[in-house]
Motif scaffolding. Structure first.
Motif, PDB file in Angstrom:
ATOM      1  N   LEU A 115     -20.436  25.874 -10.405  1.00  0.00           N
ATOM      2  CA  LEU A 115     -20.108  24.723  -9.566  1.00  0.00           C
ATOM      3  C   LEU A 115     -19.197  23.751 -10.290  1.00  0.00           C
ATOM      4  CD1 LEU A 115     -20.477  23.106  -6.967  1.00  0.00           C
ATOM      5  CD2 LEU A 115     -22.555  22.108  -7.971  1.00  0.00           C
ATOM      6  N   SER A 116     -19.491  23.445 -11.536  1.00  0.00           N
ATOM      7  CA  SER A 116     -18.685  22.464 -12.274  1.00  0.00           C
ATOM      8  C   SER A 116     -17.271  22.969 -12.526  1.00  0.00           C
ATOM      9  CB  SER A 116     -19.364  22.113 -13.603  1.00  0.00           C
ATOM     10  OG  SER A 116     -19.502  23.253 -14.442  1.00  0.00           O
ATOM     11  N   TRP A 117     -17.137  24.250 -12.853  1.00  0.00           N
ATOM     12  CA  TRP A 117     -15.805  24.808 -13.076  1.00  0.00           C
ATOM     13  C   TRP A 117     -15.029  24.900 -11.761  1.00  0.00           C
ATOM     14  CZ3 TRP A 117     -14.099  28.064 -17.647  1.00  0.00           C
ATOM     15  CH2 TRP A 117     -14.785  27.697 -18.803  1.00  0.00           C
ATOM     16  N   THR A 118     -15.736  25.158 -10.664  1.00  0.00           N
ATOM     17  CA  THR A 118     -15.084  25.188  -9.355  1.00  0.00           C
ATOM     18  C   THR A 118     -14.535  23.815  -8.997  1.00  0.00           C
ATOM     19  OG1 THR A 118     -16.537  26.966  -8.584  1.00  0.00           O
ATOM     20  CG2 THR A 118     -15.402  25.672  -6.898  1.00  0.00           C
ATOM     21  N   VAL A 119     -15.318  22.771  -9.257  1.00  0.00           N
ATOM     22  CA  VAL A 119     -14.859  21.402  -8.982  1.00  0.00           C
ATOM     23  C   VAL A 119     -13.609  21.085  -9.798  1.00  0.00           C
ATOM     24  CG1 VAL A 119     -15.448  18.956  -9.237  1.00  0.00           C
ATOM     25  CG2 VAL A 119     -17.129  20.552  -8.296  1.00  0.00           C
ATOM     26  N   ALA A 120     -13.603  21.507 -11.066  1.00  0.00           N
ATOM     27  CA  ALA A 120     -12.431  21.283 -11.911  1.00  0.00           C
ATOM     28  C   ALA A 120     -11.205  22.013 -11.357  1.00  0.00           C
ATOM     29  CB  ALA A 120     -12.719  21.738 -13.343  1.00  0.00           C
ATOM     30  N   ILE A 121     -11.402  23.247 -10.917  1.00  0.00           N
ATOM     31  CA  ILE A 121     -10.292  24.014 -10.335  1.00  0.00           C
ATOM     32  C   ILE A 121      -9.756  23.319  -9.098  1.00  0.00           C
ATOM     33  CG2 ILE A 121      -9.683  26.183  -9.172  1.00  0.00           C
ATOM     34  CD1 ILE A 121     -11.785  27.539 -10.999  1.00  0.00           C
ATOM     35  N   LEU A 122     -10.653  22.885  -8.221  1.00  0.00           N
ATOM     36  CA  LEU A 122     -10.245  22.197  -6.996  1.00  0.00           C
ATOM     37  C   LEU A 122      -9.442  20.941  -7.314  1.00  0.00           C
ATOM     38  CD1 LEU A 122     -13.495  22.509  -4.837  1.00  0.00           C
ATOM     39  CD2 LEU A 122     -11.343  23.752  -4.531  1.00  0.00           C
ATOM     40  N   GLY A 123      -9.842  20.237  -8.356  1.00  0.00           N
ATOM     41  CA  GLY A 123      -9.123  19.034  -8.738  1.00  0.00           C
ATOM     42  C   GLY A 123      -7.703  19.327  -9.187  1.00  0.00           C
ATOM     43  N   PHE A 124      -7.542  20.307 -10.060  1.00  0.00           N
ATOM     44  CA  PHE A 124      -6.207  20.649 -10.559  1.00  0.00           C
ATOM     45  C   PHE A 124      -5.325  21.238  -9.459  1.00  0.00           C
ATOM     46  CE2 PHE A 124      -8.134  20.508 -14.860  1.00  0.00           C
ATOM     47  CZ  PHE A 124      -7.155  19.752 -15.502  1.00  0.00           C
ATOM     48  N   VAL A 125      -5.887  22.149  -8.667  1.00  0.00           N
ATOM     49  CA  VAL A 125      -5.094  22.770  -7.609  1.00  0.00           C
ATOM     50  C   VAL A 125      -4.720  21.731  -6.547  1.00  0.00           C
ATOM     51  CG1 VAL A 125      -5.062  24.509  -5.784  1.00  0.00           C
ATOM     52  CG2 VAL A 125      -6.073  25.050  -8.008  1.00  0.00           C
ATOM     53  N   GLY A 126      -5.644  20.840  -6.229  1.00  0.00           N
ATOM     54  CA  GLY A 126      -5.334  19.779  -5.281  1.00  0.00           C
ATOM     55  C   GLY A 126      -4.197  18.900  -5.773  1.00  0.00           C
ATOM     56  N   TYR A 127      -4.212  18.587  -7.061  1.00  0.00           N
ATOM     57  CA  TYR A 127      -3.130  17.781  -7.642  1.00  0.00           C
ATOM     58  C   TYR A 127      -1.797  18.510  -7.549  1.00  0.00           C
ATOM     59  CZ  TYR A 127      -0.144  15.754 -11.236  1.00  0.00           C
ATOM     60  OH  TYR A 127       0.922  15.218 -11.913  1.00  0.00           O
ATOM     61  N   LEU A 128      -1.801  19.805  -7.864  1.00  0.00           N
ATOM     62  CA  LEU A 128      -0.551  20.563  -7.812  1.00  0.00           C
ATOM     63  C   LEU A 128      -0.053  20.728  -6.382  1.00  0.00           C
ATOM     64  CD1 LEU A 128      -1.197  23.346 -10.479  1.00  0.00           C
ATOM     65  CD2 LEU A 128       0.189  21.276 -10.710  1.00  0.00           C
ATOM     66  N   ALA A 129      -0.982  20.926  -5.434  1.00  0.00           N
ATOM     67  CA  ALA A 129      -0.579  21.062  -4.038  1.00  0.00           C
ATOM     68  C   ALA A 129       0.084  19.787  -3.539  1.00  0.00           C
ATOM     69  CB  ALA A 129      -1.792  21.401  -3.177  1.00  0.00           C
ATOM     70  N   ALA A 130      -0.407  18.632  -4.005  1.00  0.00           N
ATOM     71  CA  ALA A 130       0.152  17.354  -3.576  1.00  0.00           C
ATOM     72  C   ALA A 130       1.442  17.019  -4.310  1.00  0.00           C
ATOM     73  CB  ALA A 130      -0.870  16.244  -3.785  1.00  0.00           C
ATOM     74  N   SER A 131       1.473  17.290  -5.612  1.00  0.00           N
ATOM     75  CA  SER A 131       2.643  16.912  -6.417  1.00  0.00           C
ATOM     76  C   SER A 131       3.745  17.958  -6.416  1.00  0.00           C
ATOM     77  CB  SER A 131       2.212  16.671  -7.865  1.00  0.00           C
ATOM     78  OG  SER A 131       1.764  17.884  -8.472  1.00  0.00           O
ATOM     79  N   ARG A 132       3.380  19.225  -6.154  1.00  0.00           N
ATOM     80  CA  ARG A 132       4.323  20.351  -6.162  1.00  0.00           C
ATOM     81  C   ARG A 132       5.002  20.520  -7.522  1.00  0.00           C
ATOM     82  NH1 ARG A 132       5.646  22.512  -1.400  1.00  0.00           N
ATOM     83  NH2 ARG A 132       7.748  23.047  -2.071  1.00  0.00           N
ATOM     84  N   LYS A 133       4.292  20.154  -8.573  1.00  0.00           N
ATOM     85  CA  LYS A 133       4.846  20.290  -9.917  1.00  0.00           C
ATOM     86  C   LYS A 133       4.950  21.739 -10.367  1.00  0.00           C
ATOM     87  CE  LYS A 133       3.474  15.804 -11.862  1.00  0.00           C
ATOM     88  NZ  LYS A 133       4.829  15.382 -12.230  1.00  0.00           N
ATOM     89  N   ASP A 134       4.260  22.627  -9.661  1.00  0.00           N
ATOM     90  CA  ASP A 134       4.276  24.031 -10.060  1.00  0.00           C
ATOM     91  C   ASP A 134       5.108  24.897  -9.131  1.00  0.00           C
ATOM     92  OD1 ASP A 134       2.570  23.748  -7.923  1.00  0.00           O
ATOM     93  OD2 ASP A 134       1.178  25.296  -8.598  1.00  0.00           O
ATOM     94  N   VAL A 135       5.925  24.279  -8.288  1.00  0.00           N
ATOM     95  CA  VAL A 135       6.802  25.046  -7.398  1.00  0.00           C
ATOM     96  C   VAL A 135       8.055  25.433  -8.162  1.00  0.00           C
ATOM     97  CG1 VAL A 135       8.172  25.017  -5.275  1.00  0.00           C
ATOM     98  CG2 VAL A 135       5.916  23.912  -5.341  1.00  0.00           C
ATOM     99  N   GLN A 136       8.303  26.718  -8.254  1.00  0.00           N
ATOM    100  CA  GLN A 136       9.454  27.216  -9.012  1.00  0.00           C
ATOM    101  C   GLN A 136      10.768  26.847  -8.350  1.00  0.00           C
ATOM    102  OE1 GLN A 136       9.750  31.294 -10.099  1.00  0.00           O
ATOM    103  NE2 GLN A 136       7.545  31.549 -10.317  1.00  0.00           N
ATOM    104  N   ARG A 137      11.775  26.749  -9.201  1.00  0.00           N
ATOM    105  CA  ARG A 137      13.131  26.819  -8.687  1.00  0.00           C
ATOM    106  C   ARG A 137      13.309  28.234  -8.178  1.00  0.00           C
ATOM    107  NH1 ARG A 137      13.637  24.843 -13.735  1.00  0.00           N
ATOM    108  NH2 ARG A 137      14.542  26.777 -14.489  1.00  0.00           N
ATOM    109  N   ASP A 138      13.829  28.409  -6.999  1.00  0.00           N
ATOM    110  CA  ASP A 138      13.908  29.743  -6.385  1.00  0.00           C
ATOM    111  C   ASP A 138      15.086  30.532  -6.927  1.00  0.00           C
ATOM    112  OD1 ASP A 138      11.668  29.394  -4.840  1.00  0.00           O
ATOM    113  OD2 ASP A 138      12.779  28.528  -3.188  1.00  0.00           O
ATOM    114  N   ALA A 139      15.122  30.656  -8.246  1.00  0.00           N
ATOM    115  CA  ALA A 139      16.173  31.433  -8.876  1.00  0.00           C
ATOM    116  C   ALA A 139      15.556  32.648  -9.523  1.00  0.00           C
ATOM    117  CB  ALA A 139      16.895  30.611  -9.932  1.00  0.00           C
ATOM    118  N   VAL A 140      15.900  33.816  -9.041  1.00  0.00           N
ATOM    119  CA  VAL A 140      15.373  35.065  -9.577  1.00  0.00           C
ATOM    120  C   VAL A 140      16.488  36.067  -9.745  1.00  0.00           C
ATOM    121  CG1 VAL A 140      13.097  34.710  -8.567  1.00  0.00           C
ATOM    122  CG2 VAL A 140      14.807  35.949  -7.276  1.00  0.00           C
ATOM    123  N   ARG A 141      16.206  37.038 -10.584  1.00  0.00           N
ATOM    124  CA  ARG A 141      17.230  38.056 -10.826  1.00  0.00           C
ATOM    125  C   ARG A 141      17.297  38.999  -9.664  1.00  0.00           C
ATOM    126  NH1 ARG A 141      16.581  41.220 -16.268  1.00  0.00           N
ATOM    127  NH2 ARG A 141      14.786  42.059 -15.147  1.00  0.00           N
TER     128      ARG A 141
END
Length: 263
Positions: A237-263
């Protein structure tokens, strides 16, 4: 290792735009990855104890198929969908390793090289087909299928390796220390040695599994087994809460969205 290291410096004429199906590799990526490994370890054990091994494996398999179906259906990376799939891979990957050991009696000394060979086979087929193992080239269904096959194999391998070191005398805390030191090796080898960025990434990716699982097990198991005795349910439960917190932050901030540049 970050996305810039993995993409590298390539002339623009060799780059095309495509929707990415994986997150950018940042410090948040590695934190959530370790958290999902530990959560998957204790969640798998908790479900097996609560529901029984067979219902737990069935439920884990259904959850994995459902999560991957949604992941394949979306056209680009979505934080909640991607990390839900990773969690289900973590849970089911743990179950796969445990079934071999507990259900079929295969020792970890055999299951660890077995899963290592399976991962090597996935990488060989992936590279033979696509000529790259970079996670920043995941823009077709076939490459995405190879990617998730590799992810599942890394989780099963990491589970078996973590349990192997824990049961040969190191214990869970000793294993956590071992893998915490081991995960620095590919980073150092890449930065100051000649290790390829993609190889360094996948080496670190594999090691995160036994690292997170060893820490979570150490927190959950009783004092008689060298742990803190917090219990499988509370740790999950505690690790799940931590995951939800980090993923929620990334979903809101979009800091982990790649530049869409691929080979």
């Amino acid at each position: 290792m970050t996305t810039d290291h993995l993409i590298g410096k390539r002339p623009l004429r060799h780059v095309r735009q495509a929707a990415s199906k994986v997150p950018e590799v940042t410090v948040y990526f590695w934190i959530i990855k370790v958290l999902t490994t530990g959560m998957g370890e204790t969640a798998s054990d908790f479900l097996a104890q609560t529901l029984g091994p067979v219902p737990a494996v069935g439920l884990g398999g259904i959850g994995l198929v459902a999560a991957l179906t949604v992941q394949f259906a979306v056209r680009r990376y979505v934080a909640w969908i991607y990390w839900t799939a990773i969690i289900m891979v973590s849970v089911f990957g743990t179950m796969a390793a445990d079934v071999l050991h507990v259900g079929l009696g295969v020792p970890y000394t055999l299951s660890t090289p077995f899963f290592l060979a399976g991962l090597a086979a996935v990488f060989a087929l992936w590279y033979r087909s696509e000529r790259t193992l970079s996670i920043h080239s995941i823009h077709t269904r076939r490459r995405e299928a190879f990617y998730w096959a590799a992810v599942l194999a890394t989780f099963a391998l990491g589970t078996a390796a973590g349990d192997l070191t824990a049961t040969i005398g190191l214990g869970y805390l000793g294993s956590a220390v071992l893998y915490a030191a081991a995960i620095a090796v590919p980073a150092v080898a890449h930065r100051w040695g000649n290790l390829n960025a993609v190889a360094a990434f996948w080496a670190a990716y594999v090691i995160t599994r036994p690292l997170g699982a060893s820490v979570a097990d150490w927190m959950a198991v009783g004092h008689g087994r060298g742990g803190l005795g917090l219990g499988l349910g509370p740790v999950t439960l505690s690790w799940t809460v931590a995951i939800l917190g980090f993923v929620g932050y990334l979903a809101a901030s979009r800091k982990d969205v790649q530049r869409d540049a691929v080979r």
